[in-house]
Design an enzyme around this catalytic site. Structure first.
Site, mmCIF file in Angstrom:
data_model
loop_
_atom_site.group_PDB
_atom_site.id
_atom_site.type_symbol
_atom_site.label_atom_id
_atom_site.label_comp_id
_atom_site.label_asym_id
_atom_site.label_seq_id
_atom_site.Cartn_x
_atom_site.Cartn_y
_atom_site.Cartn_z
ATOM 1 N N GLY A 12 0.835 -1.210 0.000
ATOM 2 C CA GLY A 12 0.000 0.000 0.000
ATOM 3 C C GLY A 12 0.860 1.245 0.000
ATOM 4 N N ALA A 14 1.542 3.622 -1.961
ATOM 5 C CA ALA A 14 1.071 4.923 -2.459
ATOM 6 C C ALA A 14 0.028 5.546 -1.532
ATOM 7 C CB ALA A 14 0.477 4.764 -3.857
ATOM 8 N N GLY A 15 -0.327 4.831 -0.471
ATOM 9 C CA GLY A 15 -1.429 5.283 0.385
ATOM 10 C C GLY A 15 -1.020 6.299 1.442
ATOM 11 N N ILE A 17 -1.233 6.144 4.856
ATOM 12 C CA ILE A 17 -0.447 5.659 6.004
ATOM 13 C C ILE A 17 1.012 5.509 5.588
ATOM 14 C CG2 ILE A 17 -0.067 3.734 7.609
ATOM 15 C CD1 ILE A 17 -3.111 3.305 7.626
ATOM 16 N N VAL A 130 -1.238 -4.023 9.212
ATOM 17 C CA VAL A 130 -1.884 -2.764 9.585
ATOM 18 C C VAL A 130 -3.245 -2.663 8.898
ATOM 19 C CG1 VAL A 130 -1.671 -0.234 9.476
ATOM 20 C CG2 VAL A 130 0.366 -1.643 9.901
ATOM 21 N N HIS A 188 -8.636 -5.513 16.715
ATOM 22 C CA HIS A 188 -8.523 -4.081 16.408
ATOM 23 C C HIS A 188 -9.848 -3.654 15.783
ATOM 24 C CE1 HIS A 188 -7.254 -0.196 15.160
ATOM 25 N NE2 HIS A 188 -7.453 -0.487 13.885
#
Length: 328
Positions: A12, A14-15, A17, A130, A188
């Protein structure tokens, strides 16, 4: 003599986070200020241009510890010889999407990534999931990597742990760094159970200091559980910087140790605390020499049992919802 570089894979890439995460990893916040790193960045084919833009910015920081960068849309390239794998990318829930659809969309991603880790990563790879639903995604990846030790697979509960610390510091008036022995149990998700029955601040019991069962039940637990939603409501975007910070905390402590301090990690259950084996469940741990060790023998009162069983029920439902997609 400079240390050999460690390979850190991030999905991920390019995201949002990852954008908060990559610069801190390259700055030495993850593995130490004397540890060179090679970043191995994975994202979808259509995101490769955006990843290249992030890498241009990484270049422009001239980080002394950044020894190299790999950009790819192939998990087997991203995870090749990885020492750490941060699985940040996941399928977000879109409007009108049922939870079971979300689970199966993510099962597809995490079976592929688990199998790739199994094939090409270091045998000691430390995996942190995550991307949500993090516990079940970690379970899927672990089950898809039969040749890697189960203990290598963890899910991020550290954001919940840090959120709980911050609420306790505000309520007690104690510095956040002085609070020890906090636990966050379970998934979570809003069902998690932040538990400060054992917590101390500057040697004093926080339970005695705060002495407010109603606050614990009606304010503290729901505030921690629904904090992510509150941030989306206020900011219009999900928590990215605080999630990246928690990921850094989780892996740094796992690698470099906690000096006896309790932290929370989602780890495969060994059957203790009434949690079935292999379920990835948040528990208090200490870390040393690159290993985590669960805190054992804590007393579980009736209220805690109810909360712990509630979050477990959700995890079992998620596990059963993806069982047909897993080979073993």
């Amino acid at each position: 003599m400079a240390k050999p570089a460690k390979r850190v894979a991030v999905t991920g890439a390019a995201g949002q986070i990852a954008y908060s995460l990559l610069f801190r990893i390259a700055n030495g916040d993850l593995l130490g200020k004397d540890q060179p790193v090679i970043l191995q960045l994975l994202d979808l084919p259509q995101a490769q241009g955006a990843v290249k833009g992030v890498v241009m910015e990484l270049d422009d920081c001239a980080f002394p510890l950044l020894s190299g960068v790999v950009i790819t849309d192939d998990p087997k390239v991203a995870f090749k010889d990885a020492d750490v794998a941060l699985l940040v990318g996941a399928r977000p829930r879109s409007k009108g999407m049922e939870r079971k659809d979300l689970l199966s969309a993510n099962a597809e991603i995490f079976t592929v990534q688990g199998a790739a880790l199994n094939e090409v990563a270091s045998r000691d790879v430390k995996v942190l999931v995550v991307g949500n639903p993090a516990n079940t995604n970690a379970y899927i990846a672990m089950k898809s990597a039969p040749d890697l030790p189960k203990k290598n697979f963890t899910a991020m509960l550290r954001l919940d742990h840090n959120r709980a610390l911050s609420q306790l510091a505000a309520k007690s008036g104690k510095p956040v760094a002085s609070i020890e022995k906090l636990a966050v149990w379970g998934n979570h998700s809003p069902t998690m159970y932040p538990d400060f029955r054992f917590a101390t601040a500057e040697g004093e019991s926080l339970l005695k200091l705060i002495n407010d069962d109603v606050w614990n039940r009606d304010t503290f637990i729901p505030t921690v559980g629904k904090r992510g939603a509150a941030i989306i409501e206020a900011r219009g975007l999900s928590s990215a910087a605080s999630a990246a910070n928690a990921a850094i905390d989780h892996v740094r402590d796992w690698v470099l140790g906690t000096n006896g301090k309790w932290v929370t990690m989602g780890i495969p259950s060994d059957g203790s605390y009434g949690i079935p084996e292999d379920i990835i469940y948040g528990v208090p741990v200490v870390c040393e020499n690159g290993e985590y060790k669960r805190i054992e023998g804590l007393e579980i009162d009736a209220f805690s049992r109810e909360k712990m069983d509630g979050t477990l029920a959700e995890l079992l439902e998620e596990r059963d919802g993806v069982a047909h997609l897993l080979k073993n």
